[in-house]
Structures are given as C-alpha cells and as structure tokens.
Design an enzyme around this catalytic site. Structure first.
Site, PDB file in Angstrom:
ATOM      1  N   CYS A   1     -18.382 -12.490 -11.324  1.00  0.00           N
ATOM      2  CA  CYS A   1     -17.242 -11.708 -11.321  1.00  0.00           C
ATOM      3  C   CYS A   1     -16.783 -11.529 -13.000  1.00  0.00           C
ATOM      4  CB  CYS A   1     -15.996 -11.819 -10.749  1.00  0.00           C
ATOM      5  SG  CYS A   1     -14.653 -11.232 -10.302  1.00  0.00           S
TER       6      CYS A   1
ATOM      7  N   TYR B   1     -11.560  -7.039 -21.383  1.00  0.00           N
ATOM      8  CA  TYR B   1     -12.884  -8.082 -21.046  1.00  0.00           C
ATOM      9  C   TYR B   1     -13.993  -8.029 -21.538  1.00  0.00           C
ATOM     10  CZ  TYR B   1     -11.457  -6.786 -16.269  1.00  0.00           C
ATOM     11  OH  TYR B   1     -10.524  -6.380 -14.541  1.00  0.00           O
TER      12      TYR B   1
ATOM     13  N   GLU C   1     -21.318  -5.821  -7.361  1.00  0.00           N
ATOM     14  CA  GLU C   1     -20.568  -5.451  -8.325  1.00  0.00           C
ATOM     15  C   GLU C   1     -21.368  -4.287  -8.992  1.00  0.00           C
ATOM     16  OE1 GLU C   1     -17.895  -6.468 -10.391  1.00  0.00           O
ATOM     17  OE2 GLU C   1     -18.209  -9.032 -10.025  1.00  0.00           O
TER      18      GLU C   1
ATOM     19  N   TYR D   1     -18.702  -8.237 -15.574  1.00  0.00           N
ATOM     20  CA  TYR D   1     -17.563  -7.393 -16.683  1.00  0.00           C
ATOM     21  C   TYR D   1     -17.863  -7.831 -18.083  1.00  0.00           C
ATOM     22  CZ  TYR D   1     -15.276  -5.088 -13.153  1.00  0.00           C
ATOM     23  OH  TYR D   1     -14.876  -4.479 -11.748  1.00  0.00           O
TER      24      TYR D   1
ATOM     25  N   ASP E   1      -9.738  -3.789  -5.493  1.00  0.00           N
ATOM     26  CA  ASP E   1     -10.146  -4.657  -6.484  1.00  0.00           C
ATOM     27  C   ASP E   1      -8.847  -5.061  -6.607  1.00  0.00           C
ATOM     28  OD1 ASP E   1      -9.852  -5.054  -9.990  1.00  0.00           O
ATOM     29  OD2 ASP E   1     -12.023  -5.661  -8.370  1.00  0.00           O
TER      30      ASP E   1
HETATM   31  C1  LIG Z   1     -15.266  -6.502  -8.463  1.00  0.00           C
HETATM   32  C2  LIG Z   1     -14.535  -7.076  -9.349  1.00  0.00           C
HETATM   33  N1  LIG Z   1     -15.242  -7.695 -10.656  1.00  0.00           N
HETATM   34  C3  LIG Z   1     -14.992  -8.481 -11.200  1.00  0.00           C
HETATM   35  C4  LIG Z   1     -13.999  -7.901 -11.348  1.00  0.00           C
HETATM   36  C5  LIG Z   1     -13.386  -8.488 -13.497  1.00  0.00           C
HETATM   37  N2  LIG Z   1     -12.995 -10.384 -13.014  1.00  0.00           N
HETATM   38  C6  LIG Z   1     -12.963  -7.350 -10.999  1.00  0.00           C
HETATM   39  N3  LIG Z   1     -11.394  -7.204 -11.443  1.00  0.00           N
HETATM   40  N4  LIG Z   1     -13.780  -6.903 -10.646  1.00  0.00           N
END
Ligand SMILES: Cc1ncc(CN)c(N)n1
Length: 232
Positions: free
Chosen positions: A136, A165, A206, A140, A43
């Site tokens: 993204c 989140y 995701e 979340y 990440d």
């Molecule tokens: C893979 C991923 N997707 C979404 C998020 C949330 N911004 C994240 N930190 N990482």
C-alpha cells in the site's frame, strides 16, 4: 535483506501498473473523471479498513516506539490521505463528501481488503500482516517516484496527488522493513514463502484496484442500501 528481495520481485508488477490506463491517465492529466470518482468511492472505504487493520497489527507488536509510530499512521490514513483525495475531488469538480457517499467494497477492493484481514487473523506474527499491508505505501511511493522522474507534471491538475506520495511513505517503510527483516532471520522457508506471496499478491491487488476504477467495476447485484451502508 529479505525485504529488498521482495521489492526486487515486485518491480515488474509495479512497472505494469505504471503502464496501465489509470497511471497513464494521471500522467497525461486527462484520466476519465468517472474512473477517479469510482477510485475515490472505493479508496475512502479501503483506507477506513486499512486504519482498522493497523489496530490488529499493533496488538501483535511489543515494541512501544513502533506502536507509537503506528498510532500516527492511523491518523495519517484517516486524516492525512484525505489531502490526496481532495486533489482528485477537485479534478472531478464535485464535493468529496458527495462523491464517497455511495461507495462499496467493489469486487477487487473487497478481495484486497479481505487478503489483509485474513493474514491479520490467521497468523500471530506481525510480519504476515505487514507483508500484506506494505505494498500500500510502497507501490504508491514507487509509482510517484517513477512519474516524477520520467515526466514534468507542471500544469497537471493531478500533480499534487503524485507529489503527496513521493514523500509521505519513507518512514513507514523503514519501520515495516525492520519488523519483517528481523522475523525473516529466523523464519522457516515455508514461512518466507507465505511472506513473499502476501507481499506480491498485494502488489497485484494494487494493480487490480486501479484497473477496477478504470473499468468502474461493480458487483452484478444490488442489495438493499441499509446493508451496504451498515458497512461504511
Ligand atoms: C488501494 C490503495 N493503495 C495504496 C494507497 C496509498 N496509501 C491508497 N490510498 N489506496
């Protein structure tokens, strides 16, 4: 609105993510620390690329206020989400900088990152990039709201990650939805299908990203460190 239709179609995918091992482990507060380490390694690099793709997106926009807002989002992704990562590093009990040192674009995160870059480079209109990027924040936010609605995480060491989140994505979604919905008003049906695919594929990316961490997915080969590090 077009983006409401997208979110409706994404519902079942997000519910599946909720029931997969990663999120269930977060809810129980007992997720395998190796899964969290793997997630952080992937990440950290994913967010670095997300910040860069924002710069490709900004080049496609004419609305000065929107561009100004996205500058803040680049700062948020590079310097704000670190807070969510620190919560996870504390859970693992290891220094964050040490955890992320040998991260890679593992197969599933690699595919997700390249899906966003492909659309940013292939299409002129911002909406194609936005539909690949929007899950993204959206996925979340939805997962965090579902967890908070259905469980009391008091005493769970990963509660700050969930709380992070539930709140930080709202304003971004308003901007992203606004750009896509105004383009969708005059888009052809085939353009709308590409927007739908971009959004739903990223929802699936995701899901695969979380499962990648649980499986500690890696490539079936190792290349000299110098090449991998040059990517970090
Ligand atoms: C893979 C991923 N997707 C979404 C998020 C949330 N911004 C994240 N930190 N990482």
């Amino acid at each position: 609105m077009f983006t409401d239709e997208l979110k409706q179609q994404a519902g079942p995918i997000i519910e599946s993510i909720y029931h997969d091992d990663f999120i269930q482990g977060i809810i129980r507060g007992d997720i395998d620390k190796e899964a969290i380490r793997h997630y952080l390694k992937a990440d950290h690099l994913y967010l670095n690329e997300f910040a860069k793709i924002y710069s490709l997106l900004i080049a496609k926009l004419d609305d000065r206020d929107g561009i100004n807002f996205l500058l803040g989002q680049i700062d948020f992704v590079l310097n704000g989400e670190i807070e969510a990562h620190q919560t996870m590093a504390a859970y693992v009990g290891e220094d964050y900088e040490k955890i992320i040192r040998d991260g890679e674009w593992y197969p599933s995160s690699d595919h997700y990152i390249k899906h966003m870059y492909y659309n940013a480079l292939r299409y002129d209109d911002a909406s194609f990039t936005i539909c690949a990027m929007a899950p993204c924040p959206y996925v979340y936010q939805q997962l965090a709201l579902k967890i908070t609605e259905r469980h009391d995480l008091t005493g769970n060491p990963l509660k700050p990650w969930v709380d992070f989140y539930t709140v930080n994505m709202d304003e971004l979604m308003v901007h992203l939805d606004g750009w896509v919905n105004s383009f969708a008003e005059q888009a052809t049906e085939s353009e709308l299908d590409i927007l739908r695919r971009n959004f739903l594929e990223s929802c699936v990316h995701e899901r695969r990203f979380f499962n990648m961490a649980v499986r500690q997915e890696v490539w079936e080969f190792h290349v000299k460190d110098s090449i991998i590090n040059s990517r970090n």
